[in-house]
Design an enzyme around this catalytic site. Structure first.
Site, PDB file in Angstrom:
ATOM      1  N   ASP A 125       0.817  -1.214   0.000  1.00 17.08           N
ATOM      2  CA  ASP A 125       0.000   0.000   0.000  1.00 17.08           C
ATOM      3  C   ASP A 125       0.849   1.261   0.000  1.00 17.08           C
ATOM      4  O   ASP A 125       0.622   2.181  -0.795  1.00 17.08           O
ATOM      5  CB  ASP A 125      -0.922   0.034   1.228  1.00 17.08           C
TER       6      ASP A 125
ATOM      7  N   ASP B 224       0.233  -0.639   5.875  1.00 18.50           N
ATOM      8  CA  ASP B 224      -0.882  -1.389   5.304  1.00 18.50           C
ATOM      9  C   ASP B 224      -2.178  -0.801   5.857  1.00 18.50           C
ATOM     10  O   ASP B 224      -2.410  -0.808   7.069  1.00 18.50           O
ATOM     11  CB  ASP B 224      -0.767  -2.872   5.679  1.00 18.50           C
TER      12      ASP B 224
ATOM     13  N   LYS C 265      -6.115  -0.848   6.409  1.00 16.67           N
ATOM     14  CA  LYS C 265      -7.194  -1.821   6.495  1.00 16.67           C
ATOM     15  C   LYS C 265      -8.487  -1.142   6.948  1.00 16.67           C
ATOM     16  O   LYS C 265      -8.456  -0.130   7.640  1.00 16.67           O
ATOM     17  CB  LYS C 265      -6.850  -2.937   7.491  1.00 16.67           C
TER      18      LYS C 265
END
Length: 342
Positions: free
Chosen positions: A239, A252, A254
């Site tokens: 990412d 990352d 989420k």
């Protein structure tokens, strides 16, 4: 018998000089598990401060009606372990270790930026390949318990929503995640690289949820960029690589419908982060390396996201677990190829 003996001893002592013994009520003394007289039964719960624990009781009772998903306590305990701090392994406990060890960090690289590094964040496209992706490896090496609870959750959702409703639910979740990543890419990219900023993307609850995290993010090096580990033979699409509170991290992003305040409740996400990190540190497309990770869990209602920072030591621990999963995947594929008829 014992009581008579006790009374005899007391009489002898009382008749002796220098001793004065007063017999207490017999009901108050017993040398056997049976009472010598009537005793009032004591309820052990009468002394409990019921007002103090009323909130706890209400929360336990109310949780019975909550729909179970893979993030619930029952299933989450099997998927990712109990929500508690890591405990050190017991002495003598057998621990699996990777058969083919490969370091996560590259001693020939620095985490400091080079003068030759591009000012624009790297964005290497992911090429279609037969090489397995990080996501595929993790999906195909889940434990039987993980598979069981995920399937159970799926069946419950289908019962509630129907087959078509469940498909629509999954599509909406995917679309929300896609838009969230697009909005973050828009925010973290330099202004001159943006053709057009979609303001609607920036008004979502997920973006509001990560505002306090974004204040600590700077020095973006890569966005939605592919990595490949040529030695261990896997690929992935990370990412973001940027500094968080001054430390370079693989980040990352989420989304979640339920709070995930502990890193254990993020399931296999830590393994995903270290897999990207290890690949990037040995990928020739990158001139730097990363030694830290960050998992950010954002919420649709805009409540503050939970950041889970992973230092170099914790990353090394998860890296060993990733290597085991990778070896398990390789072994499974090898066995499948052997069983295929020629």
């Amino acid at each position: 018998m014992k009581m008579k003996l006790f009374q005899t001893v007391c009489r002898q002592l009382r008749s002796s000089k220098g001793f004065s013994v007063e017999l207490a009520a017999l009901v108050a003394f017993s040398t056997s598990p049976y009472s010598c007289g009537r005793k009032k039964k004591v309820n052990p719960y009468e002394e409990v401060d019921q007002e103090k624990y009323s909130n706890l009781v209400q929360s336990v009772l109310s949780s019975r009606g909550v729909a179970h998903t893979p993030g619930s306590v029952e299933e989450g305990a099997l998927l990712c372990g109990p929500v508690s701090k890591h405990k050190p392994p017991k002495q003598g406990e057998n621990r699996r270790v990777p058969q083919n060890w490969f370091p996560i960090f590259n001693p020939e690289r620095s985490d400091k930026p080079n003068a030759s590094d591009p000012s624009v964040p790297l964005k290497i496209p992911l090429q279609r390949s037969v090489i397995p992706s990080v996501t595929r490896v993790l999906q195909q090496t889940m434990t039987k318990q993980q598979v069981f609870w995920l399937e159970r959750w799926k069946q419950r959702m289908i019962l509630e929503l129907g087959e078509d409703g469940f498909k629509e639910y999954n599509s909406n979740i995917f679309l929300q995640g896609k838009r969230f990543h697009e909005a973050l890419e828009s925010i973290l990219s330099p202004q001159e690289t943006l053709k057009e900023r979609d303001e609607n993307l920036l008004k979502s609850g997920y973006i509001e949820s990560v505002q306090h995290i974004l204040k600590d993010v700077s020095g973006v090096r890569a966005l939605e960029s592919a990595v490949q580990h040529e030695t261990l033979n896997y690929i992935g699409l990370l990412d973001c690589v940027a500094e968080y509170q001054g430390k370079l991290c693989v980040i990352d992003w989420k989304t979640s419908e339920k709070p995930k305040p502990f890193i254990q409740s993020t399931f296999d996400n830590p393994l995903q982060v270290v897999a990207y990190m290890g690949a990037m540190n040995h990928d020739t497309n990158y001139s730097f390396q990363v030694q830290c990770g960050l998992i950010v869990v954002a919420y649709k209602d805009g409540s503050p996201a939970h950041p889970h920072f992973m230092d170099a030591e914790l990353c090394s621990q998860y890296w060993a677990k990733w290597l085991l999963r990778l070896e398990e995947y390789t072994e499974k594929k090898k066995n499948q190829n052997i069983q295929k008829p020629e």
